[in-house]
Write an enzyme that holds these catalytic residues in place. Structure first.
Site, PDB file in Angstrom:
ATOM      1  N   ASP A 289      25.728  11.506 -13.950  1.00 46.70           N
ATOM      2  CA  ASP A 289      24.681  12.112 -14.779  1.00 46.70           C
ATOM      3  C   ASP A 289      23.503  12.326 -13.844  1.00 46.70           C
ATOM      4  OD1 ASP A 289      22.618  12.753 -16.514  1.00 46.70           O
ATOM      5  OD2 ASP A 289      23.149  11.234 -18.011  1.00 46.70           O
TER       6      ASP A 289
ATOM      7  N   ASP B 186       0.823  -1.215   0.000  1.00 41.37           N
ATOM      8  CA  ASP B 186       0.000   0.000   0.000  1.00 41.37           C
ATOM      9  C   ASP B 186       0.858   1.267   0.000  1.00 41.37           C
ATOM     10  OD1 ASP B 186       1.059  -0.307   2.474  1.00 41.37           O
ATOM     11  OD2 ASP B 186      -0.808   0.017   3.589  1.00 41.37           O
TER      12      ASP B 186
ATOM     13  N   HIS C 252      24.860   6.735 -28.575  1.00 44.45           N
ATOM     14  CA  HIS C 252      23.665   7.555 -28.397  1.00 44.45           C
ATOM     15  C   HIS C 252      23.785   8.849 -29.198  1.00 44.45           C
ATOM     16  CE1 HIS C 252      25.704  10.230 -25.494  1.00 44.45           C
ATOM     17  NE2 HIS C 252      26.180   9.155 -24.894  1.00 44.45           N
TER      18      HIS C 252
ATOM     19  N   HIS D 101      18.967  16.098 -26.633  1.00 43.05           N
ATOM     20  CA  HIS D 101      17.502  15.989 -26.727  1.00 43.05           C
ATOM     21  C   HIS D 101      16.883  17.274 -26.181  1.00 43.05           C
ATOM     22  CE1 HIS D 101      17.755  15.183 -22.365  1.00 43.05           C
ATOM     23  NE2 HIS D 101      18.773  14.391 -22.674  1.00 43.05           N
TER      24      HIS D 101
ATOM     25  N   TYR E 275      32.552   5.556 -24.748  1.00 41.57           N
ATOM     26  CA  TYR E 275      32.441   4.440 -23.804  1.00 41.57           C
ATOM     27  C   TYR E 275      33.243   3.283 -24.378  1.00 41.57           C
ATOM     28  CZ  TYR E 275      28.620   7.623 -23.061  1.00 41.57           C
ATOM     29  OH  TYR E 275      27.891   8.768 -22.886  1.00 41.57           O
TER      30      TYR E 275
ATOM     31  N   HIS F 249      22.708   3.242 -18.732  1.00 40.81           N
ATOM     32  CA  HIS F 249      21.658   3.543 -17.752  1.00 40.81           C
ATOM     33  C   HIS F 249      21.976   2.936 -16.383  1.00 40.81           C
ATOM     34  CE1 HIS F 249      18.617   4.267 -21.244  1.00 40.81           C
ATOM     35  NE2 HIS F 249      19.414   5.294 -21.042  1.00 40.81           N
TER      36      HIS F 249
ATOM     37  N   ASP G 152      19.671  18.453 -16.448  1.00 38.34           N
ATOM     38  CA  ASP G 152      20.264  17.178 -16.875  1.00 38.34           C
ATOM     39  C   ASP G 152      21.743  17.421 -17.166  1.00 38.34           C
ATOM     40  OD1 ASP G 152      20.797  14.730 -17.990  1.00 38.34           O
ATOM     41  OD2 ASP G 152      19.533  14.991 -19.760  1.00 38.34           O
TER      42      ASP G 152
ATOM     43  N   GLU H  14      27.829  16.745 -20.330  1.00 41.80           N
ATOM     44  CA  GLU H  14      26.476  17.159 -20.718  1.00 41.80           C
ATOM     45  C   GLU H  14      26.102  18.502 -20.094  1.00 41.80           C
ATOM     46  OE1 GLU H  14      23.360  14.517 -19.339  1.00 41.80           O
ATOM     47  OE2 GLU H  14      21.977  15.291 -20.855  1.00 41.80           O
TER      48      GLU H  14
ATOM     49  N   GLU I  26      25.458  16.497 -25.152  1.00 41.84           N
ATOM     50  CA  GLU I  26      26.043  15.463 -24.312  1.00 41.84           C
ATOM     51  C   GLU I  26      26.799  14.368 -25.062  1.00 41.84           C
ATOM     52  OE1 GLU I  26      23.089  12.729 -22.624  1.00 41.84           O
ATOM     53  OE2 GLU I  26      21.532  14.120 -23.279  1.00 41.84           O
TER      54      GLU I  26
ATOM     55  N   ARG J 222      31.206  11.130 -20.366  1.00 41.13           N
ATOM     56  CA  ARG J 222      30.145  11.948 -20.981  1.00 41.13           C
ATOM     57  C   ARG J 222      30.213  13.339 -20.357  1.00 41.13           C
ATOM     58  NH1 ARG J 222      26.404   8.734 -20.631  1.00 41.13           N
ATOM     59  NH2 ARG J 222      25.285   9.266 -18.715  1.00 41.13           N
TER      60      ARG J 222
ATOM     61  N   HIS K 196      13.519  14.039 -21.174  1.00 38.93           N
ATOM     62  CA  HIS K 196      13.505  13.912 -22.637  1.00 38.93           C
ATOM     63  C   HIS K 196      12.211  14.578 -23.056  1.00 38.93           C
ATOM     64  CE1 HIS K 196      16.191  10.141 -22.061  1.00 38.93           C
ATOM     65  NE2 HIS K 196      16.876  11.263 -22.000  1.00 38.93           N
TER      66      HIS K 196
HETATM   67  N1  GLY Z   1      20.006  11.692 -18.078  1.00 41.43           N
HETATM   68  C1  GLY Z   1      19.332  11.280 -19.223  1.00 41.43           C
HETATM   69  C2  GLY Z   1      19.992  11.759 -20.438  1.00 41.43           C
HETATM   70  O1  GLY Z   1      21.080  12.277 -20.366  1.00 41.43           O
HETATM   71  O2  GLY Z   1      19.444  11.697 -21.511  1.00 41.43           O
HETATM   72 MN    MN Z   2      20.446  14.091 -21.381  1.00 38.78          MN
HETATM   73 MN    MN Z   3      21.882  13.114 -18.595  1.00 38.15          MN
END
Ligand code: GLY
Ligand code: MN
Ligand code: MN
Length: 446
Positions: free
Chosen positions: A268, A48, A358, A362, A396, A251, A279, A415, A392, A413, A369
């Site tokens: 991140d 619950d 990637h 975005h 890798y 991820h 982000d 970003e 970003e 990365r 996103h």
């Molecule tokens: N943290 C999600 C991205 O960088 O798209």
């Molecule tokens: Mn991002």
């Molecule tokens: Mn990110």
């Protein structure tokens, strides 16, 4: 009830006019149709216990209303009308779960024309849909919602012999809303600036806290501490705190490993501030000093990010900054003898995808996103002032063919969050240390 308190509660929300203007804009797009937009349901985590409640981004964009079990009905036409259905006041529930606005106060506070208890939605919907040409709602978002919508349509259809016409079209309302949300107004940009500023402080704190022997989750706790201490409701997405090889898991959210000297740490993480996301990614050495190989790979990603940023201005195609970053990354991979051939050849063959899988960014807004199309008529969409996006690039490096051992398991990365302005762009997250010199100097101060 104390009179002063009552009056205070009934004052309009300061942003009420903004939400009203958005509703008017959407109502114009409906051309006489009716939009029905529910907020998000509460969701059970286990038994619950619920997940922390987060309203639907579209619904909140149009209302500013934050309680669950609420639906906005917008009747288009020459004199548009907004009707909010929400939870009624309930002394017993409020003892457990806190204050509810209730339909009476909601009308004043959120500037809607009518407000009713949510329990009346089923009974009132057929009347609201009668004789309207089209019903606009999120389609396919939630099966239970789709079923309710179909039920209302069928109820109206059954009334045709009494002279009522049922909506002839069922339309996806999110398309028009996505386009509205893509261009941020001054108020939204102010909130996004604040979200970015809090996240910058969190990254700065995490960087100084990091040292060999600490765990990823301890660093995550520092991020959360900074988010919450500035009043952010929650992270905009689960924080990634990935030491050493974990950075190659895109991820990675377990955040459970010990941090080791000689490894990099990729973070991140971004907070949500009043419904707007930030982000940010930064990558830095756990011990505060880049090794030769780390430095070589980091400089490539940084150069790619700078090249991408240089392309961002009104009129540039969205895809241009990915392309700019990609060319620099591939040039770097070739120079390090990780890839072979020419830049054009490696891009053409896709060999780089072993190390960069990637896109370079975005849209960013209420959702991390965020909504909005990336193409128009089959071509990359042109940037406009008021759009917000992330930049970003990353690399890798998993062990593989021809990959020198020194680079194995490195994940990097970088970003930033960027607003397109009339004359170019502004980086909202520039204060998070990013160059090798700035990172080493900042960590040295810890
Ligand atoms: N943290 C999600 C991205 O960088 O798209
Ligand atoms: Mn991002
Ligand atoms: Mn990110």
């Amino acid at each position: 009830m104390n009179r002063a308190v009552t009056e205070k509660k009934l004052r309009p929300d300061p942003s009420c006019a903004t939400y009203q203007a958005r509703r008017r804009r959407l109502a114009r797009a409906l051309q006489g149709g009716v939009a029905v937009i529910p907020t998000a349901p509460e969701r059970l985590r286990n038994a619950d216990t619920h997940y922390l409640y987060r309203w639907d981004s579209h619904f909140h964009y149009l209302t500013g209303f934050h309680e669950p079990e609420a639906v906005l009905v917008l009747v288009g036409g020459r004199t548009p009308r907004s009707v909010l259905f929400c939870r009624p006041r309930d002394a017993q529930s409020e003892i457990w779960d806190g204050h509810r606005v209730g339909p009476r106060a909601a009308r004043t506070r959120y500037g809607v024309d009518e407000a009713h208890p949510i329990a009346q939605l089923e009974a009132r919907m057929p009347g609201l849909l009668a004789n309207c040409p089209a019903l606009h709602t999120p389609i396919g978002l939630d099966e239970a919602w789709d079923k309710r919508v179909t039920g209302w349509l069928n109820t109206v259809r059954k009334q045709v012999r009494s002279g009522v016409t049922a909506p002839a079209a069922l339309c996806e309302v999110r398309h028009a809303l996505d386009e509205m949300r893509l261009i941020k107004d001054a108020g939204e940009l102010k909130l996004m600036k604040q979200a970015a500023a809090i996240s910058v402080l969190a990254h700065r704190r995490a960087m100084q806290f990091t040292q060999p022997g600490r765990y990823e989750f301890e660093v995550e706790a520092e991020l959360l501490h900074e988010f919450r201490r500035h009043g952010s409701e929650a992270p905009a997405y689960p924080s990634i705190v990935a030491g050493g090889p974990n950075a190659c898991v895109l991820h990675y959210v377990k955040n459970g490993a010990l941090l080791k000297a000689g490894d990099l740490l990729l973070i991140d993480a971004g907070c949500e501030w009043q419904g707007y996301a930030s982000d940010i990614s930064r990558t830095f050495p756990v011990n505060g000093t880049f090794s030769g190989a780390q430095r070589a790979l980091y400089e490539i990603v940084l150069a790619a990010q700078m090249a991408a940023l240089r392309t961002i201005k009104p009129g540039a195609p969205f895809a241009a900054y990915h392309q700019a970053a990609l060319e620099v990354l591939v040039r770097g991979l070739i120079d390090l003898k990780i890839c072979r051939g020419t830049v054009a050849g490696v891009i053409e063959s896709g060999d780089y995808r072993r190390f960069y899988m990637h896109r370079t960014g975005h849209w960013l807004g209420r959702d991390v996103h965020d909504v909005g199309e990336y193409t128009r008529d089959g071509r990359s969409r042109r940037l406009q002032a008021g759009m917000v996006l992330t930049v970003e690039p990353g690399l890798y490096v998993r062990p593989g063919t021809r990959v020198p051992k020194a680079f194995h398991h490195m994940g990097i990365r970088i970003e930033d969050d960027v607003v397109v302005t009339a004359s170019g762009h502004t980086v909202l997250t520039a204060e998070a240390p990013k160059t090798i010199e700035a990172i080493e100097a900042w960590m040295d101060k810890a």
